[in-house]
Motif scaffolding. Structure first.
Motif, PDB file in Angstrom:
ATOM      1  N   LYS A   1       1.233  -1.334  -0.162  1.00 25.97           N
ATOM      2  CA  LYS A   1      -0.189   0.214  -0.120  1.00 25.97           C
ATOM      3  C   LYS A   1       0.845   1.488  -0.213  1.00 25.97           C
ATOM      4  O   LYS A   1       2.009   1.159   0.298  1.00 25.97           O
ATOM      5  N   ALA A   2       0.304   2.446  -0.731  1.00 23.01           N
ATOM      6  CA  ALA A   2       1.004   3.857  -0.125  1.00 23.01           C
ATOM      7  C   ALA A   2       1.107   4.315   0.383  1.00 23.01           C
ATOM      8  O   ALA A   2      -0.551   4.009   1.571  1.00 23.01           O
ATOM      9  N   ASN A   3       2.410   4.770   1.600  1.00 20.02           N
ATOM     10  CA  ASN A   3       1.936   4.581   2.555  1.00 20.02           C
ATOM     11  C   ASN A   3       1.649   6.720   2.711  1.00 20.02           C
ATOM     12  O   ASN A   3       2.515   7.717   2.705  1.00 20.02           O
ATOM     13  N   VAL A   4       1.345   7.247   3.430  1.00 19.71           N
ATOM     14  CA  VAL A   4       0.206   8.254   3.629  1.00 19.71           C
ATOM     15  C   VAL A   4       0.235   9.078   4.712  1.00 19.71           C
ATOM     16  O   VAL A   4      -0.195   8.201   6.081  1.00 19.71           O
TER      17      VAL A   4
ATOM     18  N   ARG B   1       8.842   3.836   7.341  1.00 19.24           N
ATOM     19  CA  ARG B   1       8.715   3.732   5.701  1.00 19.24           C
ATOM     20  C   ARG B   1       8.644   5.215   5.012  1.00 19.24           C
ATOM     21  O   ARG B   1       7.795   6.144   5.816  1.00 19.24           O
ATOM     22  N   PRO B   2       9.561   5.437   4.438  1.00 17.38           N
ATOM     23  CA  PRO B   2       9.349   7.212   3.466  1.00 17.38           C
ATOM     24  C   PRO B   2       7.618   6.998   2.812  1.00 17.38           C
ATOM     25  O   PRO B   2       7.111   6.670   2.326  1.00 17.38           O
ATOM     26  N   TYR B   3       7.402   8.063   3.602  1.00 13.18           N
ATOM     27  CA  TYR B   3       6.617   8.513   2.885  1.00 13.18           C
ATOM     28  C   TYR B   3       5.908   8.929   1.843  1.00 13.18           C
ATOM     29  O   TYR B   3       6.903   9.703   0.779  1.00 13.18           O
ATOM     30  N   ASP B   4       5.178   8.346   0.625  1.00 15.04           N
ATOM     31  CA  ASP B   4       4.249   8.386  -0.718  1.00 15.04           C
ATOM     32  C   ASP B   4       4.168   9.489  -0.392  1.00 15.04           C
ATOM     33  O   ASP B   4       4.011  10.292  -1.953  1.00 15.04           O
TER      34      ASP B   4
END
Lengths: 359, 359
Positions: free
Chosen positions: B9-12, B84-87
């Protein structure tokens, strides 16, 4: 009721007994050359019982004072034959041009054609037009007041800024200017006979009125829209730079086009007009805080219309006018004169419910 | 904390958890393609304890909902190595350009250079400029939201107008347009995967933003100055004619000069934008009623500056801007950021107490 023989004093009726009207009544009586009848409305019962309680910068503390006569409605001189014709009817009410009844309708029963001088101690431009139309054979004179006087509890007047009244004759094309000017000068004599008052004759009525508009169309209106005293505006700086000064410059330009020269220095003087420490709330703001109508048509509407008629740009005044008109609409609604419908049927801007989120 | 392997999943990260932010968090999670961390401030304790209580037009009644993670401050990705770096960092706060800290300062610790896309779901013009300056290597995308969603008691969201979000890429001159556009399209996919949502990609970001300004610079601002809902303005008629339509026409002219064609029909559409029966109070009026800052710089200041830069007259906007700046000054004073002196010493408009009554 005195006859002419018993009383050589001028017979004066004052309509409007808030701060300005009551202090005018007091000064005229105290000067000894006028017999004053005051028409009271909301404070009639209180004053009939206890008189006025006046705390005055110029006159000290005065308890239980009454003018020669008080009435609770405008007398009808054509029907009440025991009333000597009024030499002066002095109007000190607010001038709310967009709300009926107008000044002319209110005072009509007290005016003796060809005799009574009508003194408009009120703000704004072109306030004499409808009055001269309604009473073509009467002198109409201008009073520009700089007094600070307000009514607190009914019949209680706080007079905290010196009484300065500048008087001159409006041009009534139907009668000789001499008659109007003589009447204006006599009024100065009556009013100025009271110690402690500065009442001056100034033949240039247009100048006097435009000059006061510098303040009233700027500080008075912006204070009303922002709900803010004039000292805070000055602390912010930008309210002066963005709004107050541009309005004053537009008034100055409109006045110039109308043949009235307001020197540029006057603008800086007017910006500093209020004593800083007073955190002064101008009259229109006080009106709106009390739920009263605002006299924006004569203070902004008329100079704006003059400017536009003369081709002078007045973009700031135009927007301020639109805002004040909206504020007056809210007062009308609060007083029940506007009924807000719950559905849009029949309204110019009612129908066609395009949903905002799909536009 | 999931690793890339565990979570495709995208990390938001969502910054701003009022109505708009919370519904964005909900939609992104519900769509199944994003893992959302919400940064909460005043409602952190309430949501940590009980979750959000959402009453939604699109999603029904939802009790005790929480995004994947909540935090009470912006995480620092350079120091918290388990993140984790935010997308995407989605900013749904108000954009108060004249109050520090600005958006860039607030979000800085959460941005991974060259990786994180910054989504500004906020009103106004030129809001991307400072963000691109601060994060030159990151895509910045535009979200124009038409949702109606407000927070009542802490953690309680009322969502009463359908969620429509229009997304596009701002031009970041430092990176390929393809990268920004791809990121914008992916965001549409994440957000639009939730049933009941209209999330659209619109490449013409300038058009979208100027179009929304038609409403925000007119109804939103005049409502704030007059303390008035949009239905009453429409009942009055003159508030539309004197203020709302002139502002919309100025915005249209400024947009045209900036290369954006807003068809004339849009103005009539916007005038009728709100459902009449709602007696809608626009967001800026809601802000001022709550004692919050107003986002007038991006909604009025920027289009005004654009107009003046392009030589387009915007006299109504100019006055409205001056009024809103005055209103913001009052909020600053109420929050203790302006101290009003009791004497005029040292003030630009303090001294020279010429008394009003002698001018």
């Amino acid at each position: 009721m005195g006859s002419l023989a018993e009383s050589p004093k001028a017979n004066v009726l004052i309509v409007g007994s808030g701060g300005v009207g009551t202090m005018a009544a007091y000064s005229l009586e105290k000067g000894g050359k006028a017999r004053v009848t005051a028409v009271l409305r909301s404070n009639f019962a209180a004053v009939e019982k206890n008189g006025f309680q006046i705390n005055s910068l110029d006159h000290g503390n005065i308890q239980g004072w009454r003018p020669s006569e008080i009435m609770n409605s405008i007398p009808d001189v054509s029907k009440q034959h025991n009333i000597r014709p009024y030499d002066y009817v002095v109007v000190t009410t607010k001038n709310i041009a967009d709300v009926s009844p107008g000044v002319s309708e209110i005072i009509a029963p007290a005016i003796s054609p060809g005799h009574t001088t009508i003194a408009l101690v009120q703000n704004g431009l072109n306030i004499e037009r409808r009055v001269i139309e309604a009473f073509p054979s009467n002198p109409v004179i201008s009073g520009v007041s700089f007094i600070g006087a307000t009514e607190g509890p009914k019949g209680t007047i706080k007079h905290d800024d010196h009484d300065v009244l500048i008087v001159g004759a409006f041009k009534n094309p139907n009668i000789s200017p001499d008659v109007s000017e003589t009447s204006a000068k006599r009024f100065v004599e009556l009013y100025g006979s009271c110690a402690g008052i500065d009442c001056m004759y100034e033949p240039d009525v247009k100048f006097t009125r435009w000059r006061k508009l510098l303040y009233n169309s700027s500080y008075n209106t912006v204070a009303t829209i922002l709900h803010m005293d004039t000292s805070r505006m000055r602390v912010s700086e930008h309210i002066i730079d963005d709004l107050i000064r541009p309005i004053m410059m537009e008034i100055r330009a409109a006045a110039a086009a109308a043949g009235v020269n307001l020197p540029l220095e006057l603008i800086d003087k007017m910006i500093f007009a209020d004593t800083f420490e007073a955190f002064f709330k101008p009259s229109m703001l006080q009106d709106i805080e009390r739920g009263n109508y605002i006299e924006f048509e004569n203070i902004v509407g008329e100079p704006l219309r003059e400017a536009e008629r003369l081709g002078v740009p007045a973009p700031t005044l135009r927007v301020v006018y639109g805002m004040l008109r909206g504020i007056q609409w809210k007062v009308r609604e609060a007083k029940g004169l506007v009924k807000v419908p719950t559905s849009p049927g029949g309204l110019k801007y009612g129908g066609a419910n395009v949903k905002r989120n799909v536009t």
